[in-house]
Structure formats: C-alpha cells, structure tokens
Design an enzyme around this catalytic site. Structure first.
Site, PDB file in Angstrom:
ATOM      1  N   THR A  46     -32.639 -61.948 -12.777  1.00 17.76           N
ATOM      2  CA  THR A  46     -33.034 -62.819 -14.368  1.00 17.76           C
ATOM      3  C   THR A  46     -32.548 -64.780 -15.012  1.00 17.76           C
ATOM      4  O   THR A  46     -33.152 -65.139 -15.293  1.00 17.76           O
ATOM      5  CB  THR A  46     -32.139 -61.758 -16.013  1.00 17.76           C
ATOM      6  OG1 THR A  46     -32.707 -60.625 -15.268  1.00 17.76           O
ATOM      7  CG2 THR A  46     -33.283 -62.108 -17.143  1.00 17.76           C
ATOM      8  N   TYR A 109     -43.072 -53.760 -18.392  1.00 15.18           N
ATOM      9  CA  TYR A 109     -44.349 -54.007 -19.145  1.00 15.18           C
ATOM     10  C   TYR A 109     -45.462 -51.957 -19.085  1.00 15.18           C
ATOM     11  O   TYR A 109     -45.713 -51.827 -19.874  1.00 15.18           O
ATOM     12  CB  TYR A 109     -45.113 -55.086 -18.757  1.00 15.18           C
ATOM     13  CG  TYR A 109     -46.519 -55.459 -19.525  1.00 15.18           C
ATOM     14  CD1 TYR A 109     -46.287 -55.543 -20.244  1.00 15.18           C
ATOM     15  CD2 TYR A 109     -47.313 -54.939 -18.132  1.00 15.18           C
ATOM     16  CE1 TYR A 109     -48.136 -55.606 -21.028  1.00 15.18           C
ATOM     17  CE2 TYR A 109     -48.775 -54.458 -19.590  1.00 15.18           C
ATOM     18  CZ  TYR A 109     -48.872 -55.156 -20.677  1.00 15.18           C
ATOM     19  OH  TYR A 109     -50.118 -55.401 -20.745  1.00 15.18           O
ATOM     20  N   TYR A 135     -30.646 -51.402 -11.639  1.00 13.75           N
ATOM     21  CA  TYR A 135     -30.463 -52.866 -13.113  1.00 13.75           C
ATOM     22  C   TYR A 135     -31.277 -51.683 -14.138  1.00 13.75           C
ATOM     23  O   TYR A 135     -33.032 -51.820 -14.122  1.00 13.75           O
ATOM     24  CB  TYR A 135     -31.083 -54.504 -12.840  1.00 13.75           C
ATOM     25  CG  TYR A 135     -30.731 -54.630 -14.008  1.00 13.75           C
ATOM     26  CD1 TYR A 135     -29.879 -54.670 -14.860  1.00 13.75           C
ATOM     27  CD2 TYR A 135     -31.894 -55.618 -13.345  1.00 13.75           C
ATOM     28  CE1 TYR A 135     -29.714 -56.181 -15.963  1.00 13.75           C
ATOM     29  CE2 TYR A 135     -31.015 -57.082 -14.445  1.00 13.75           C
ATOM     30  CZ  TYR A 135     -30.446 -57.670 -15.671  1.00 13.75           C
ATOM     31  OH  TYR A 135     -30.053 -57.912 -16.383  1.00 13.75           O
ATOM     32  N   ARG A 140     -35.548 -55.598 -21.674  1.00 18.52           N
ATOM     33  CA  ARG A 140     -36.467 -56.430 -21.337  1.00 18.52           C
ATOM     34  C   ARG A 140     -37.049 -55.858 -20.823  1.00 18.52           C
ATOM     35  O   ARG A 140     -38.612 -56.783 -20.653  1.00 18.52           O
ATOM     36  CB  ARG A 140     -35.598 -57.767 -20.080  1.00 18.52           C
ATOM     37  CG  ARG A 140     -34.539 -58.611 -20.650  1.00 18.52           C
ATOM     38  CD  ARG A 140     -34.886 -59.708 -19.474  1.00 18.52           C
ATOM     39  NE  ARG A 140     -33.599 -61.071 -19.988  1.00 18.52           N
ATOM     40  CZ  ARG A 140     -33.888 -62.232 -20.061  1.00 18.52           C
ATOM     41  NH1 ARG A 140     -34.709 -62.536 -20.043  1.00 18.52           N
ATOM     42  NH2 ARG A 140     -33.140 -63.084 -20.309  1.00 18.52           N
ATOM     43  N   LYS A 164     -26.703 -51.542 -12.642  1.00 16.62           N
ATOM     44  CA  LYS A 164     -25.981 -52.634 -13.616  1.00 16.62           C
ATOM     45  C   LYS A 164     -25.961 -52.380 -14.986  1.00 16.62           C
ATOM     46  O   LYS A 164     -27.701 -52.499 -15.177  1.00 16.62           O
ATOM     47  CB  LYS A 164     -26.670 -53.875 -12.813  1.00 16.62           C
ATOM     48  CG  LYS A 164     -25.806 -55.422 -14.179  1.00 16.62           C
ATOM     49  CD  LYS A 164     -26.700 -56.254 -13.894  1.00 16.62           C
ATOM     50  CE  LYS A 164     -26.869 -57.865 -15.208  1.00 16.62           C
ATOM     51  NZ  LYS A 164     -27.233 -59.081 -14.690  1.00 16.62           N
ATOM     52  N   ILE A 206     -21.704 -57.630 -13.123  1.00 19.73           N
ATOM     53  CA  ILE A 206     -22.518 -59.045 -13.017  1.00 19.73           C
ATOM     54  C   ILE A 206     -23.017 -60.176 -14.355  1.00 19.73           C
ATOM     55  O   ILE A 206     -23.041 -60.032 -15.518  1.00 19.73           O
ATOM     56  CB  ILE A 206     -23.796 -58.471 -12.502  1.00 19.73           C
ATOM     57  CG1 ILE A 206     -23.162 -57.115 -11.234  1.00 19.73           C
ATOM     58  CG2 ILE A 206     -24.366 -59.418 -12.247  1.00 19.73           C
ATOM     59  CD1 ILE A 206     -24.642 -57.027 -10.703  1.00 19.73           C
TER      60      ILE A 206
END
Length: 297
Positions: A46, A109, A135, A140, A164, A206
C-alpha cells in the site's frame, strides 16, 4: 520458521517529477534502512503505491529491490489483487524476481465471503513455493478476514505462514492468536500497536514509522523480545505523536512528505493521491523534531 522477526519497512516508491520510478533514490533508502536496523523490506505494498503501477512497473520494482537488497534482509513483495488470476500472476512473477515472501491483501471492492477468501488465498498460495503473509486491512478492502478463516488457512495451506493484522482490533487479534497457538506468525500492521501485539506473541511490525525512525522501530520489537517491556513501551509512546501525524492523511501521503523533509528526493504521489495539506505538514514536521528526528527541509 518466520520470514522475519522485528520491523519491516513498508517501503515507499520514490518518483521523478514526471511520475516515473526513481530507482536510484530507492536504492539509497533501501541501504539506509538496512544500515539502521530494519529487518526486512516490504516492496510494492500500500505504502509503495502499487495500486497505481502497471504490471510491468510492479514486477520491475520487485526485481530492482531484490537486487538492491543483496540478500542482506528478506524482501517481501506485495502481490495481492481483487482478481485471483491477477494475484496469481503477480505472485509467480514476484517469486521469479527473487522475493523471499509475499504479502497478499484480501480482495478489495468485490467484498468476497469468508468462503471466497479461503478459496482465493488457497489458489494464490498454491501457485508459488514461497511463504505468504496474509494482509487483513478492512479499512481499505471493505472485508475483514475472520480469525477462524485465517486459522483454517494456516492449518490447511503449508506456505501461508503469517498475517499482517491492520484491523486495529486487539480483541480479534488475541482471538486469532489463541486459535493458532503460535502456528501462525502475526505482525502488527499499525505502528501504534507494536507493543500490545508483540506482548501477545507477535513477531513484529510491517511499518511506516520505520522510514523516519528505522533503528528505534526495530528496537521497539527487539526490546520487547528481550523482555525489556518498559524500554519497548517508552519507545512506542515516544513516537505516538509522529505515528498520528504519519496517518493524519491517507498513507502514503504523509510519509512521502516526511521523507522529503529528511532530505530524500522521493518526489510526489501518483493521482488520485495529492500533496499533504500545509497545516498537517507543519504538525508532522514538529512531531518529528520533537522526537529527535533530524529534519533538514
């Protein structure tokens, strides 16, 4: 065996004025990070603006980072997509490029079901022979990978070895760790939660903070691992104002501004991201100065 223990920097992608990737400055940052304690490099995540890269740029950036790092620390390549076929393609190419591991975000999405998430991650993992870090970042992607889903993937898929966790939900993270009993490595995806997550048994972070404070971010984890809870907590708390400033606008807008303040030439951002607001930039600059970070412009 863990891909890494400690602090991995979620590396920005420096840009020239024309928007092309500045590999010379990237190499400077990679070397500075490694020389100041960073334990791994996460490329094309990202923070690296991978979502605005062409596939060719994405693959070339991974290759370049692997070459720059020269096996001094692991390179973990972002290879996730909301299209399973694309994630498989990028994952295979990242492995060919020499990545030591992959960071695979949940599909965004589409908002897959938990069943769909399991099938997606299983398919991606089955396409490569290197370890995978899931992740989880619902803010997001619009989807939360439930602890049960992660635990099942860790049990059923040999090369899914870590997650993560950027949900921000410490209760959920504790539940996951109770379910997996150390069979899955957990990394904090939020710089303000390094201490609590490592205290629960996490392997590190991270990090975006690592850009501006690589040694201290490494030390937050190292001190906790060594049993120095007080020292680790003091460092964590010292950087809370910097962390808040680094996320006062959407990542990586502030961290690119911060790196330019430190004298790096990382350029601007690709649209639709825009330059940091002056008011927020001033707060970020002061927070770094207050933390003892040397700001040069």
């Amino acid at each position: 065996m863990s891909i890494f223990t400690g602090a991995a920097v979620a590396l920005i992608t420096p840009m020239h004025e024309d928007g092309s990737i500045n590999y010379e400055e990237m190499e400077r940052i990679v070397n500075d990070q490694i020389n100041h304690g960073t334990d791994a490099i996460v490329i094309c995540g990202t923070t690296g603006e991978a979502s605005t890269m062409t596939h060719e740029e994405h693959i070339e950036t991974i290759k370049a980072c692997v070459e720059m790092t020269k096996k001094r620390v692991p390179v973990i390549a972002g290879s996730g997509s909301n299209c399973t076929d694309t994630a498989i393609f990028l994952s295979r190419e990242a492995q060919k490029a020499g990545a030591d591991g992959l960071l695979v975000v949940s599909p965004y999405y589409n908002k897959a079901t938990q069943k769909g998430l399991k099938q997606h991650f299983t398919a991606v993992a089955g396409s490569v022979d290197i370890p995978i870090i899931l992740y989880n970042i619902q803010g997001r992607t619009g989807v939360n990978i439930q602890p049960k889903t992660i635990a099942e993937l860790a049990k059923e898929v040999d090369n899914i070895v870590a997650v993560k966790e950027a949900s921000g939900d410490l209760s959920q993270i504790a539940t996951l760790m109770a379910m997996t009993q150390g069979d899955l490595d957990v990394y904090s995806g939020n710089d303000d939660q390094i201490v609590p997550i490592t205290a629960l048994g996490g392997k590190g972070v991270i990090s975006v903070l690592s850009h501006v404070a690589p040694q201290d971010t490494h030390d937050i984890v190292a001190k906790m691992m060594a049993g120095d809870v007080k020292g680790s907590s003091e460092l964590q708390l010292k950087y809370i104002p910097v962390i808040h400033a680094l996320f006062s606008e959407v990542n990586p807008i502030p961290v690119k501004a911060a790196m330019n303040m430190l004298g790096y030439n990382v350029g601007s951002l690709r649209m639709p991201l825009t330059e940091m607001e002056d008011e927020n930039k001033a707060i970020l600059r002061q927070a770094m100065i207050d933390a003892g970070i040397k700001v040069v412009k």
